[in-house]
Design an enzyme around this catalytic site. Structure first.
Site, PDB file in Angstrom:
ATOM      1  N   LYS A   1      20.266 -37.866   9.963  1.00  0.00           N
ATOM      2  CA  LYS A   1      20.861 -36.553  10.197  1.00  0.00           C
ATOM      3  C   LYS A   1      19.979 -35.696  11.126  1.00  0.00           C
ATOM      4  O   LYS A   1      18.883 -36.093  11.489  1.00  0.00           O
ATOM      5  CB  LYS A   1      21.096 -35.846   8.850  1.00  0.00           C
ATOM      6  CG  LYS A   1      22.029 -36.634   7.928  1.00  0.00           C
ATOM      7  CD  LYS A   1      23.407 -36.805   8.542  1.00  0.00           C
ATOM      8  CE  LYS A   1      24.427 -37.381   7.575  1.00  0.00           C
ATOM      9  NZ  LYS A   1      24.226 -38.813   7.268  1.00  0.00           N
TER      10      LYS A   1
HETATM   11  C1  LIG Z   1      30.289 -37.244   6.302  1.00  0.00           C
HETATM   12  C2  LIG Z   1      29.259 -37.625   5.275  1.00  0.00           C
HETATM   13  N1  LIG Z   1      29.457 -37.287   3.997  1.00  0.00           N
HETATM   14  C3  LIG Z   1      28.563 -37.577   3.053  1.00  0.00           C
HETATM   15  C4  LIG Z   1      27.398 -38.256   3.351  1.00  0.00           C
HETATM   16  C5  LIG Z   1      26.465 -38.586   2.252  1.00  0.00           C
HETATM   17  O1  LIG Z   1      25.178 -38.054   2.440  1.00  0.00           O
HETATM   18  P1  LIG Z   1      23.927 -38.807   1.794  1.00  0.00           P
HETATM   19  O2  LIG Z   1      23.677 -40.039   2.579  1.00  0.00           O
HETATM   20  O3  LIG Z   1      22.808 -37.794   1.932  1.00  0.00           O
HETATM   21  O4  LIG Z   1      24.250 -39.060   0.382  1.00  0.00           O
HETATM   22  C6  LIG Z   1      27.150 -38.633   4.663  1.00  0.00           C
HETATM   23  C7  LIG Z   1      25.934 -39.375   5.006  1.00  0.00           C
HETATM   24  O5  LIG Z   1      25.905 -40.209   5.862  1.00  0.00           O
HETATM   25  C8  LIG Z   1      28.109 -38.326   5.658  1.00  0.00           C
HETATM   26  O6  LIG Z   1      27.924 -38.679   6.929  1.00  0.00           O
END
Ligand SMILES: Cc1ncc(COP(=O)(O)O)c(C=O)c1O
Length: 371
Positions: free
Chosen positions: A181
């Site tokens: 990110k």
């Molecule tokens: C659109 C979206 N939602 C949710 C997530 C979930 O985040 P995390 O990987 O921090 O759990 C991501 C992560 O890639 C994402 O791109």
């Protein structure tokens, strides 16, 4: 090899982590408290921030706190990372996919309106690749139908909508700090919200349901999980957050160079360059394999030969085996399916230089010229 993304970490980050490791307090503690305050200052508006061990946990905690469960339907785009839909299944509710716009990859209010049924309880707009969804019409619609709006801003820390940072308006908005990110805490996520009652429930869900009184006494009145962020991550986040706007400016500059160099070509669809406040989490193009004469694996291989790694974000979610069990099938969401088949994420991260963009553009142009 030029990766499609890479976190930007420096001595300051290493020192911040070392300090926590040497302090003897590694789990949730003072750095988490400081990070939550710093994030609230950054996001702005009348909101509180709470951090989690992932963006997924933050999203899940909101749905659980809201009581979303069996029999409820939750509207979600068919094009996103699968976490956006999995959290609905996790709560026992039913995902109701809707198609996205081919260029923005985002949903709009009309698509949401068409999917509403008497069982609809929530909608999860996803700010794809850091481009803000047009939220005002979705909030209007949600008000008419009494729906929870949970913004999945996992890819959109620093994105602005109509001049305000995503997350500053008070409805629940979740961010991710996964290493891919725009800023990272290794794993980690955050929730912005201004509903004190919901926040109290969410805090319980985040950490074993534990409630403390003024004397330090402890009670548990409802189930809670284990979703807290450790101080090591928060210390990293504090440093990254200071640099975030600079990272995002660099992303924007690199994207402008992509736009300057990539040609108009009938096998190539570029993302739109018209969104204000876009934090450019990713630069995703579409390539028509029939016109280029190379399929995606061959294209990935051709780029690899030139030491360039591209990504794929994402296959359409409704076609995963899990979601076919809900009756979804090819042809349901043509834009999401086309994106799933034709998308390629070109390298984009603040540590890149202009000459890296030039190299990627030359490689793409030669693929197009050979077609
Ligand atoms: C659109 C979206 N939602 C949710 C997530 C979930 O985040 P995390 O990987 O921090 O759990 C991501 C992560 O890639 C994402 O791109």
């Amino acid at each position: 090899m030029l990766p499609f993304t890479r976190p930007t970490l420096d001595t300051e980050e290493f020192e911040a982590i070392k300090e926590v490791l040497q302090s003897g307090w590694l789990a949730t503690g003072p750095k988490v408290a400081a990070f939550e305050t710093a994030l609230a200052d950054y996001i702005g508006g009348d909101v509180q921030l709470r951090v989690f061990n992932s963006g997924t946990s933050a999203l899940e905690a909101v749905l659980l706190a809201y009581g979303i469960g069996p029999g409820d339907e939750v509207i979600v785009p068919a094009m996103s990372f699968v976490a956006s839909a999995n959290i609905i299944v996790r709560c026992g509710a039913t995902p109701k996919f809707v198609d996205v716009d081919l260029i923005s990859r985002n949903i709009d209010a009309d698509a949401v309106a068409a999917a509403i049924t008497p069982n609809t309880k929530a909608v999860i707009p996803v700010h794809f690749a850091g481009r803000a969804v047009d939220m005002d019409p979705i909030y209007q619609l949600a008000e008419q139908h009494d729906l929870l709006v949970l913004e999945d801003a996992a890819q959109a820390i620093g994105t602005q909508y109509k001049g305000r940072r995503i997350g500053s308006l008070g409805n629940p908005v979740c961010f991710s700090f996964h290493p891919n990110k725009n800023m990272t805490t290794i794993e980690g996520g955050a929730l912005a919200i201004n509903d004190p009652a919901l926040l109290k429930k969410i805090e319980g869900i985040r950490f074993h349901g534990i409630e403390r009184d003024a004397q330090g006494g402890m009670d548990v009145t409802a189930w809670g999980g284990k979703m807290n962020m450790p101080d090591v991550s928060a210390a990293l986040g504090l440093v990254q957050l200071k640099k975030l706007d600079g990272f995002n400016r660099k992303r924007r500059a690199l994207v402008e160079r992509y736009f300057q160099q990539l040609p108009v070509h009938d096998a190539l669809v570029l993302p739109a360059d018209d969104a204000e406040g876009h934090s450019w989490h990713m630069f995703c193009i579409l390539l028509d394999w029939e016109k280029t004469g190379l399929n995606r694996n061959q294209t990935l291989e051709a780029l690899k030969q030139q030491s360039i790694a591209a990504g794929i974000h994402y296959p359409a979610m409704h076609l995963f085996s899990l979601y076919r069990q809900y009756g979804y099938k090819p042809g349901d969401f043509p834009n999401a399916e086309r994106i799933g088949e034709q998308t390629l994420t070109l390298p984009l991260f603040p540590g890149m230089e202009e000459k890296d963009v030039d190299r990627v553009c030359s490689a793409v142009i030669s693929l197009l010229n050979d077609s």
